[in-house]
Design an enzyme around this catalytic site. Structure first.
Site, short mmCIF file in Angstrom:
data_model
loop_
_atom_site.label_atom_id
_atom_site.label_comp_id
_atom_site.label_asym_id
_atom_site.label_seq_id
_atom_site.Cartn_x
_atom_site.Cartn_y
_atom_site.Cartn_z
N GLY A 342 3.07 42.63 32.86
CA GLY A 342 2.86 42.02 34.16
C GLY A 342 3.53 40.67 34.23
N ASP A 458 1.18 41.67 17.45
CA ASP A 458 2.44 41.32 18.13
C ASP A 458 2.79 39.85 17.90
OD1 ASP A 458 4.72 41.78 19.48
OD2 ASP A 458 3.81 41.92 21.47
#
Ligand SMILES: *[C@@H]1O[C@H](CO)[C@@H](O)[C@H](O)[C@H]1NC(C)=O
Ligand SMILES: *[C@@H]1O[C@H](CO)[C@@H](O)[C@H](O)[C@H]1NC(C)=O
Ligand SMILES: *[C@@H]1O[C@H](CO)[C@@H](O)[C@H](O)[C@H]1NC(C)=O
Ligand SMILES: *[C@@H]1O[C@H](CO)[C@@H](O)[C@H](O)[C@H]1NC(C)=O
Ligand SMILES: *[C@@H]1O[C@H](CO)[C@@H](O)[C@H](O)[C@H]1NC(C)=O
Ligand SMILES: *[C@@H]1O[C@H](CO)[C@@H](O)[C@H](O)[C@H]1NC(C)=O
Ligand SMILES: *[C@@H]1O[C@H](CO)[C@@H](O)[C@H](O)[C@H]1NC(C)=O
Ligand SMILES: *[C@@H]1O[C@H](CO)[C@@H](O)[C@H](O)[C@H]1NC(C)=O
Length: 652
Positions: A342, A458
């Protein structure tokens, strides 16, 4: 109609139709292979790694000797049928693929083959000279039921013309037709891409090779229906012996024609109405589902709120209106970054600067992940973790509000050349050490400090935010991909793919995130910060280690470790500290997970409580785990997740 009734009815219909529809023509096209495509294949010892089918496993240094492998498309296709009037009718097909064979020994061995087979299993003892085609038992017998076009890289039999030929094999490893490939300027063992096209029509099998598959290798009259049943699987096989090579298929397309058998008209009469009924059913069903989903998402709202409120120290709930106002109606001027998840906007809430993450509807981040993020991260209190201030769920939209980081993300500062002058003072050695130590503390907290172990999954420079004091805050929202590149939407996806450079070698096989894979990514980050260069990707066939790891390790082997230090530091650092950091980074990037230090140890090394770990001069080879490692409680799959505090890694 009730939901379950509808499902049952549709299943019944589908079953009926699938019984009536026989295996027909087949066509597919893979311009390259993604890990997701593995489910389209029937695989034996073969994997999709680095955008190719590795028909025999692909591990640098691991045991890949004496193995055979096969990979088929999941569905068979109709090779021939019968007609009352004309007897046998045969399908035609064609297939174009790109092979890449990289020898790991001199010479390499043994070769690979395009196969049509009735049995989608792998014959036992088909390694070595057998190319995964047949074995000593089935060789030369009609039970083998296999036709292969072999690409042989070994002269295994006196009958072989040389160690670089193509051949046609029918139920046997002895080719009925052989052509050396040297005459076309092709060297199968050169580790380069070789395009092949195989065509079958009118009882004539033709093989082309080379650029655009333009060289005719051979054309052989053969009636495949004499050797193979009506339905066959299509795929590849390969083998290694004491001599090994990587046998890759990098792209593959296949088309077969339909065959019209007599009874086809009959079942067209049945299938068409049923198909139509099914279509109407599906349309009705999806419409109904869509409607009920719409209802449900509204229902979900109180339940999300309850779940989040139920957790202690929940962050603040904001209304959509508030956030809309804070960000100037999500004005592009306020956009900080954009990624697969997003978009992140800068906003002002109660006179405080914040970052608002608006999760896109296409994002894989669903309700559960959202709740997980809010309840887990919302409860974290650590100075090196980016703080979640609040959340909003309205109009089926998820939004998260974080503290604002004036100095953006680490990658911007450490890799940007144009800022080189600024950087000299801003990212001096002391600050780099503080950043590393901050990230280490945050990770140790996630791994060992909170009641539930959390894997970040991550870690990368773009996920490290810097506050006004240049203290590191671990987070994830791609603040890195910034305003400057606003118009280049595809840039962010490319950057996401960069995460590959942080993936531990075992990820490619186990597909699991563990504390050790986090440690590996941390090691890569340490090297990046010390060397001021990017990780580089892992695209080299067989090279699972990050480029930067190999590079630093090579310097270490040559005793020139300090040459790795970032030039932009102008030598302004303590040599022992630099060396300690580089060695620590290498230790974290040991190709073998069990040899990596834990975050606890890393932290102790950084604070001087523990000695710098010993690191071998040569980079150890990654050892292929013969058994999949037992799944630990703390592991979580790389795909789909119960807890996605930050974001998923995958080979994105
Ligand atoms: C292979 O997987 C990729 C990624 O999921 C997908 O986009 C692509 O359509 C798949 N290819 C085929 C032929 O299914
Ligand atoms: C591979 O097979 C060959 C021939 O059977 C044998 O000599 C060799 O020892 C085997 N190598 C390994 C590593 O098993
Ligand atoms: C395989 O079978 C063929 C007969 O099709 C025979 O000529 C050949 O010698 C056999 N090869 C081996 C290695 O047994
Ligand atoms: C093919 O390439 C390999 C690797 O470069 C080389 O070792 C071999 O000699 C080559 N073979 C021929 C026939 O040129
Ligand atoms: C077989 O097909 C190839 C290519 O389609 C063609 O060049 C060749 O002439 C054909 N041979 C026969 C015998 O039909
Ligand atoms: C062969 O391949 C071409 C595309 O390259 C396709 O248009 C054609 O229909 C194929 N032929 C058959 C028999 O599938
Ligand atoms: C969806 O909501 C509407 C109005 O709230 C209701 O009339 C309808 O029955 C609901 N549909 C389903 C499938 O629950
Ligand atoms: C870092 O943040 C401080 C405080 O907002 C600011 O003064 C400084 O210019 C920033 N540095 C960089 C390189 O953006």
């Amino acid at each position: 109609m009730h939901f379950s009734q509808l499902i049952k009815c549709l299943l019944l219909l589908a079953l009926l139709v699938s019984c009536l529809i026989e295996v027909g023509c087949l066509s597919f096209r893979y311009p390259s292979f993604e890990t997701d495509n593995e489910t389209d294949l029937i695989r034996h010892n073969s994997y999709i790694v680095l955008n190719a089918i590795q028909v025999t496993p692909d591990v640098s240094g691991g045991p890949i000797t004496n193995l055979s492998g096969r990979a088929f498309y999941k569905e068979p296709f109709r090779l021939w049928g019968k007609s009352k009037h004309t007897g046998r009718i045969r399908a035609s097909f064609n297939s174009t693929f790109v092979l890449n064979i990289s020898p790991r020994t001199v010479p390499g061995g043994e070769g690979m083959a395009f196969i049509l087979a009735v049995d989608s299993n792998l014959p036992e003892n088909s390694q070595g000279q057998w190319l995964g085609i047949v074995n000593a038992k089935t060789n030369g017998t009609s039970q083998a039921k296999i036709v292969a076009v072999e690409f042989d890289t070994g002269k295994s039999y006196p009958g072989d013309v040389d160690s670089n030929h193509a051949g046609l094999d029918v139920n046997s490893i002895s080719s009925i037709k052989q052509v050396p490939l040297g005459i076309f300027g092709i060297n199968l063992s050169a580790g380069v891409d070789v395009m092949v096209r195989i065509q079958y029509e009118e009882e004539n099998l033709t093989v082309f090779i080379g650029e655009d598959a333009r060289n005719l290798v051979f054309s052989e009259p053969i009636d495949l229906s004499a050797y193979l049943p009506k339905e066959v699987f299509v795929g590849f096989s390969a083998s290694t012996s004491t001599y090994t090579e990587l046998n890759c298929v990098k792209s593959w397309e296949f088309y077969s024609s339909d065959i019209n058998e007599d009874h086809s008209l009959l079942w067209v009469k049945i299938v068409v109405p049923i198909g139509a009924a099914l279509l109407i059913g599906i349309a009705f069903f999806s419409c109904w589902k869509w409607k009920s989903k719409k209802n449900r998402s509204d229902d979900a709202y109180p339940s999300i709120e309850e779940e989040i409120k139920g957790s202690s120290m929940a962050p603040v709930k904001f209304t959509f209106k508030e956030l809309q106002k804070a960000t100037g109606k999500f004005n592009l001027q306020n956009m900080l970054g954009k990624g697969g998840f997003g978009t992140v906007y800068k906003g002002i809430l109660k006179n405080k600067e914040v970052a608002v993450k608006r999760i896109s509807r296409e994002s894989t981040q669903g309700k559960q992940e959202f709740i997980a993020e809010v309840t887990t991260i919302g409860n974290f209190h650590h100075k090196n973790l980016l703080k979640l201030i609040g959340w909003c769920y309205e109009r089926s939209e998820f939004l998260l509000v974080y503290e604002y980081m004036p100095n953006g993300s680490l990658d911007k500062l450490i890799f940007s050349d144009e800022r080189a002058e600024v950087q000299e003072n801003t990212l001096n050695w002391g600050r780099r050490l503080t950043i590393i130590s901050g990230v280490a503390q945050a990770l140790d907290y996630l791994h060992n400090g909170c009641e539930k172990r959390v894997l970040h999954r991550d870690i990368k420079t773009s996920n490290i935010m810097l506050d006004s004091e240049f203290d590191a805050k671990l987070g994830d929202f791609g603040l890195a991909r910034i305003v400057k590149q606003r118009e280049q939407t595809h840039h962010s996806t490319k950057e996401l793919a960069g995460t590959v450079g942080y993936m531990a070698p075992e990820c490619f096989f186990t597909r699991r995130a563990t504390t050790e894979t986090d440690v590996y990514a941390f090691g890569v980050l340490v090297l990046e910060v010390a060397c001021g260069r990017k990780t580089g990707n892992q695209n080299e066939q067989s090279d699972y280690n990050s480029r930067i790891v190999c590079w630093v390790w090579e310097l270490h082997r040559m005793g020139r470790l300090l040459d790795a230090a970032d030039q932009k530091l102008n030598g302004e650092f303590a040599e022992e500290e630099m060396e300690c950091l580089l060695i620590l980074g290498l230790a974290c990037c040991n190709p073998n997970p069990e040899q990596r230090p834990s975050m606890k140890t890393v932290l102790q090394v950084l604070t001087g409580e523990a000695p710098v770990p010993e690191v071998p001069a040569e980079m150890p080879a990654f050892v292929w785990p013969t058994m999949p490692a037992p799944v630990k409680e703390s592991d979580c799959p790389l795909t789909g997740s119960q807890l996605t505090p930050f974001s998923e890694i995958r080979g994105r």
